[in-house]
Design a protein around this motif. Structure first.
Motif, PDB file in Angstrom:
ATOM      1  N   ASN A   1      -6.262  28.847 122.942  1.00 28.67           N
ATOM      2  CA  ASN A   1      -7.234  28.412 123.948  1.00 28.67           C
ATOM      3  C   ASN A   1      -6.515  28.078 125.247  1.00 28.67           C
ATOM      4  O   ASN A   1      -5.343  27.688 125.220  1.00 28.67           O
ATOM      5  N   ASP A   2      -7.230  28.133 126.364  1.00 25.40           N
ATOM      6  CA  ASP A   2      -6.673  27.585 127.610  1.00 25.40           C
ATOM      7  C   ASP A   2      -7.260  26.197 127.860  1.00 25.40           C
ATOM      8  O   ASP A   2      -7.228  25.692 128.975  1.00 25.40           O
ATOM      9  N   TYR A   3      -7.761  25.552 126.810  1.00 29.89           N
ATOM     10  CA  TYR A   3      -8.429  24.253 126.923  1.00 29.89           C
ATOM     11  C   TYR A   3      -8.139  23.394 125.689  1.00 29.89           C
ATOM     12  O   TYR A   3      -7.641  23.888 124.676  1.00 29.89           O
ATOM     13  N   PHE A   4      -8.436  22.110 125.800  1.00 28.75           N
ATOM     14  CA  PHE A   4      -8.377  21.207 124.650  1.00 28.75           C
ATOM     15  C   PHE A   4      -9.628  21.406 123.795  1.00 28.75           C
ATOM     16  O   PHE A   4     -10.700  21.710 124.315  1.00 28.75           O
ATOM     17  N   GLN A   5      -9.473  21.202 122.506  1.00 27.37           N
ATOM     18  CA  GLN A   5     -10.618  21.275 121.600  1.00 27.37           C
ATOM     19  C   GLN A   5     -10.595  20.097 120.639  1.00 27.37           C
ATOM     20  O   GLN A   5      -9.580  19.843 120.001  1.00 27.37           O
ATOM     21  N   VAL A   6     -11.704  19.389 120.560  1.00 26.94           N
ATOM     22  CA  VAL A   6     -11.830  18.265 119.631  1.00 26.94           C
ATOM     23  C   VAL A   6     -12.910  18.597 118.607  1.00 26.94           C
ATOM     24  O   VAL A   6     -14.029  18.962 118.976  1.00 26.94           O
ATOM     25  N   ILE A   7     -12.559  18.498 117.332  1.00 34.75           N
ATOM     26  CA  ILE A   7     -13.534  18.660 116.247  1.00 34.75           C
ATOM     27  C   ILE A   7     -13.748  17.290 115.612  1.00 34.75           C
ATOM     28  O   ILE A   7     -12.790  16.645 115.169  1.00 34.75           O
ATOM     29  N   LEU A   8     -14.992  16.832 115.582  1.00 40.45           N
ATOM     30  CA  LEU A   8     -15.345  15.579 114.905  1.00 40.45           C
ATOM     31  C   LEU A   8     -16.198  15.953 113.699  1.00 40.45           C
ATOM     32  O   LEU A   8     -17.321  16.431 113.840  1.00 40.45           O
ATOM     33  N   LEU A   9     -15.658  15.735 112.497  1.00 41.81           N
ATOM     34  CA  LEU A   9     -16.346  16.143 111.282  1.00 41.81           C
ATOM     35  C   LEU A   9     -17.144  14.978 110.704  1.00 41.81           C
ATOM     36  O   LEU A   9     -16.569  13.971 110.290  1.00 41.81           O
TER      37      LEU A   9
ATOM     38  N   ILE B   1     -19.288  17.994 115.464  1.00 37.58           N
ATOM     39  CA  ILE B   1     -19.403  18.368 116.878  1.00 37.58           C
ATOM     40  C   ILE B   1     -18.056  18.898 117.364  1.00 37.58           C
ATOM     41  O   ILE B   1     -16.997  18.361 117.010  1.00 37.58           O
ATOM     42  N   VAL B   2     -18.108  19.937 118.186  1.00 37.86           N
ATOM     43  CA  VAL B   2     -16.921  20.490 118.831  1.00 37.86           C
ATOM     44  C   VAL B   2     -17.047  20.266 120.335  1.00 37.86           C
ATOM     45  O   VAL B   2     -18.059  20.624 120.939  1.00 37.86           O
ATOM     46  N   VAL B   3     -16.025  19.651 120.927  1.00 38.02           N
ATOM     47  CA  VAL B   3     -15.989  19.421 122.375  1.00 38.02           C
ATOM     48  C   VAL B   3     -14.766  20.144 122.922  1.00 38.02           C
ATOM     49  O   VAL B   3     -13.655  19.943 122.434  1.00 38.02           O
TER      50      VAL B   3
ATOM     51  N   SER C   1     -27.502  18.243 134.156  1.00 36.61           N
ATOM     52  CA  SER C   1     -27.801  18.048 135.572  1.00 36.61           C
ATOM     53  C   SER C   1     -26.498  17.602 136.233  1.00 36.61           C
ATOM     54  O   SER C   1     -25.534  17.267 135.532  1.00 36.61           O
ATOM     55  N   PRO C   2     -26.425  17.582 137.572  1.00 37.76           N
ATOM     56  CA  PRO C   2     -25.193  17.112 138.219  1.00 37.76           C
ATOM     57  C   PRO C   2     -24.767  15.715 137.759  1.00 37.76           C
ATOM     58  O   PRO C   2     -23.576  15.471 137.532  1.00 37.76           O
ATOM     59  N   ILE C   3     -25.712  14.806 137.597  1.00 35.34           N
ATOM     60  CA  ILE C   3     -25.373  13.448 137.156  1.00 35.34           C
ATOM     61  C   ILE C   3     -24.903  13.467 135.706  1.00 35.34           C
ATOM     62  O   ILE C   3     -23.913  12.803 135.348  1.00 35.34           O
ATOM     63  N   LYS C   4     -25.577  14.248 134.857  1.00 30.32           N
ATOM     64  CA  LYS C   4     -25.186  14.311 133.444  1.00 30.32           C
ATOM     65  C   LYS C   4     -23.813  14.963 133.278  1.00 30.32           C
ATOM     66  O   LYS C   4     -23.051  14.612 132.373  1.00 30.32           O
ATOM     67  N   LYS C   5     -23.485  15.920 134.157  1.00 30.23           N
ATOM     68  CA  LYS C   5     -22.146  16.514 134.118  1.00 30.23           C
ATOM     69  C   LYS C   5     -21.079  15.457 134.354  1.00 30.23           C
ATOM     70  O   LYS C   5     -20.051  15.421 133.674  1.00 30.23           O
ATOM     71  N   GLU C   6     -21.310  14.577 135.310  1.00 33.76           N
ATOM     72  CA  GLU C   6     -20.350  13.516 135.592  1.00 33.76           C
ATOM     73  C   GLU C   6     -20.270  12.533 134.429  1.00 33.76           C
ATOM     74  O   GLU C   6     -19.192  12.044 134.082  1.00 33.76           O
ATOM     75  N   GLN C   7     -21.411  12.237 133.816  1.00 40.10           N
ATOM     76  CA  GLN C   7     -21.419  11.360 132.653  1.00 40.10           C
ATOM     77  C   GLN C   7     -20.624  11.967 131.500  1.00 40.10           C
ATOM     78  O   GLN C   7     -19.881  11.263 130.810  1.00 40.10           O
ATOM     79  N   ILE C   8     -20.783  13.261 131.296  1.00 41.81           N
ATOM     80  CA  ILE C   8     -20.044  13.939 130.223  1.00 41.81           C
ATOM     81  C   ILE C   8     -18.545  13.840 130.452  1.00 41.81           C
ATOM     82  O   ILE C   8     -17.776  13.545 129.525  1.00 41.81           O
ATOM     83  N   ARG C   9     -18.097  14.076 131.683  1.00 44.49           N
ATOM     84  CA  ARG C   9     -16.661  13.988 131.976  1.00 44.49           C
ATOM     85  C   ARG C   9     -16.142  12.581 131.699  1.00 44.49           C
ATOM     86  O   ARG C   9     -15.038  12.394 131.190  1.00 44.49           O
ATOM     87  N   PHE C  10     -16.959  11.583 132.012  1.00 47.84           N
ATOM     88  CA  PHE C  10     -16.586  10.193 131.741  1.00 47.84           C
ATOM     89  C   PHE C  10     -16.472   9.957 130.235  1.00 47.84           C
ATOM     90  O   PHE C  10     -15.491   9.388 129.750  1.00 47.84           O
ATOM     91  N   TYR C  11     -17.458  10.403 129.481  1.00 47.48           N
ATOM     92  CA  TYR C  11     -17.457  10.208 128.031  1.00 47.48           C
ATOM     93  C   TYR C  11     -16.300  10.950 127.361  1.00 47.48           C
ATOM     94  O   TYR C  11     -15.712  10.454 126.389  1.00 47.48           O
ATOM     95  N   ILE C  12     -15.958  12.142 127.851  1.00 46.63           N
ATOM     96  CA  ILE C  12     -14.831  12.881 127.275  1.00 46.63           C
ATOM     97  C   ILE C  12     -13.538  12.085 127.426  1.00 46.63           C
ATOM     98  O   ILE C  12     -12.734  11.980 126.489  1.00 46.63           O
ATOM     99  N   LYS C  13     -13.325  11.517 128.612  1.00 48.97           N
ATOM    100  CA  LYS C  13     -12.112  10.727 128.840  1.00 48.97           C
ATOM    101  C   LYS C  13     -12.066   9.499 127.928  1.00 48.97           C
ATOM    102  O   LYS C  13     -11.035   9.191 127.330  1.00 48.97           O
ATOM    103  N   ILE C  14     -13.191   8.789 127.832  1.00 46.46           N
ATOM    104  CA  ILE C  14     -13.247   7.610 126.974  1.00 46.46           C
ATOM    105  C   ILE C  14     -13.013   8.001 125.516  1.00 46.46           C
ATOM    106  O   ILE C  14     -12.239   7.353 124.790  1.00 46.46           O
TER     107      ILE C  14
END
Length: 309
Positions: free
Chosen positions: A59-67, A108-110, A165-178
């Motif tokens: 991958n050219d990205y990180f992948q998180v699997i939560l089972l 879930i896969v992120v 949405s633009p706001i939800k995109k920013e929320q997602i980036r925040f949640y990924i970091k946390i």
């Protein structure tokens, strides 16, 4: 397929018989869906998207699997393992990997790219990709309470992604970091995790040196001299770890910083050029165009669509 047959199949296909390793990118993922490219994607293990994960790939990205339930037979580099409920796997960019689900697997896969990390803590934790950290995060065993907390972030991300949405995109980036910070903390607290060897991993040292010097040192000669190895050996290590040459990895780090500054800073092209050690804005332009076939202005416009709107 049982874990035994899964391991046997991958051992034969990947290590004893030559085969081509696929390369997956987030851009290709969104191109196939005919939707605007994002810096992340998320889906459940019940989604058809998991089918592509059964083939060995990088991958050219990180992948998180939560089972959450069931089992996942997973292959990462030279290791084959079984992921069970309340366990998490983080796959780093360029690691050879694949996974296959049991019939009742839920989770879930992120997936997200490196440019997302502007936080110094995350950059310092992840940038060198040491063997110790990768082994800890490739397979994280959690107690029920810790998994519940981390899984809650993943559920939030998936819910937000369904109504983007633009706001939800920013929320997602925040949640990924946390979420990732929680996983890192939990992995470091696991005393049964992999212990780093006495001699620091050469690839990790190379990545750390790049992080310290990429603004001023861009030749393979500099890094091989610092590591006291030959260019051939350094390239061999880099190819085995990522499929890329040492020079490509150096250039990738510069490009990542260019992208971060274009989208997350208020610097103009001249300021970015001089901050990153280019002789002139023209030199920055030539570098970006040679790598991406885009000017910095065009790159900023495309990045704005991915990260802001």
């Amino acid at each position: 397929m049982t874990i035994g047959s899964f391991i046997h199949t991958f051992a034969i296909s990947n290590f004893w018989m030559p085969m081509e390793i696929a390369n997956y990118t987030l851009k290709e993922f969104f191109d196939q869906k005919k939707s605007p490219c994002l810096s992340f994607t998320v889906y459940s293990l019940e989604d058809d998207a998991v089918k592509k994960e059964e083939k060995l790939h990088r991958n050219d990205y990180f992948q998180v699997i939560l089972l959450q339930e069931g089992k996942v037979n997973q292959h990462i580099e030279h290791e084959s393992l079984q992921l069970l409920n309340n366990q998490i796997s983080v796959v780093f960019p360029h690691q050879i990997n694949a996974f296959e689900l049991s019939a009742k697997a839920k989770g879930i896969v992120v997936q997200f790219d490196e440019v997302l990390f502007c936080s110094d803590l995350l950059k310092n934790e992840l940038i060198s990709y040491s063997n110790d950290l990768m082994n800890k995060l490739n397979h994280v065993v959690l107690d029920a309470d810790t998994f519940y907390k981390i899984n809650h972030y993943a559920v939030q991300i998936l819910d937000l992604f369904k109504k983007l949405s633009p706001i939800k995109k920013e929320q997602i980036r925040f949640y990924i970091k946390i979420m990732l910070l929680e996983i890192i903390e939990a992995a470091h607290q696991n005393t049964n995790g992999f212990q780093a060897p006495g001699q620091l991993d050469v690839f990790a040292r190379f990545k750390t040196l790049i992080e310290e010097n990429y603004k001023s040192k861009r030749t393979v000669t500099y890094y091989k001299d610092q590591l006291q190895i030959t260019s051939k050996k350094l390239n061999g290590i880099c190819k085995s770890k990522t499929g890329n040459t040492a020079l490509t990895i150096i250039h990738e780090r510069i490009l990542t910083e260019i992208k971060r500054q274009l989208i997350f800073s208020n610097k103009n092209h001249k300021e970015i050029a001089y901050d990153l050690g280019f002789d002139s804005p023209s030199a920055l332009n030539k570098f970006v165009y040679a790598k991406l076939k885009e000017t910095p202005s065009e790159l900023k416009e495309s990045l704005s669509k991915i990260y802001k709107y």
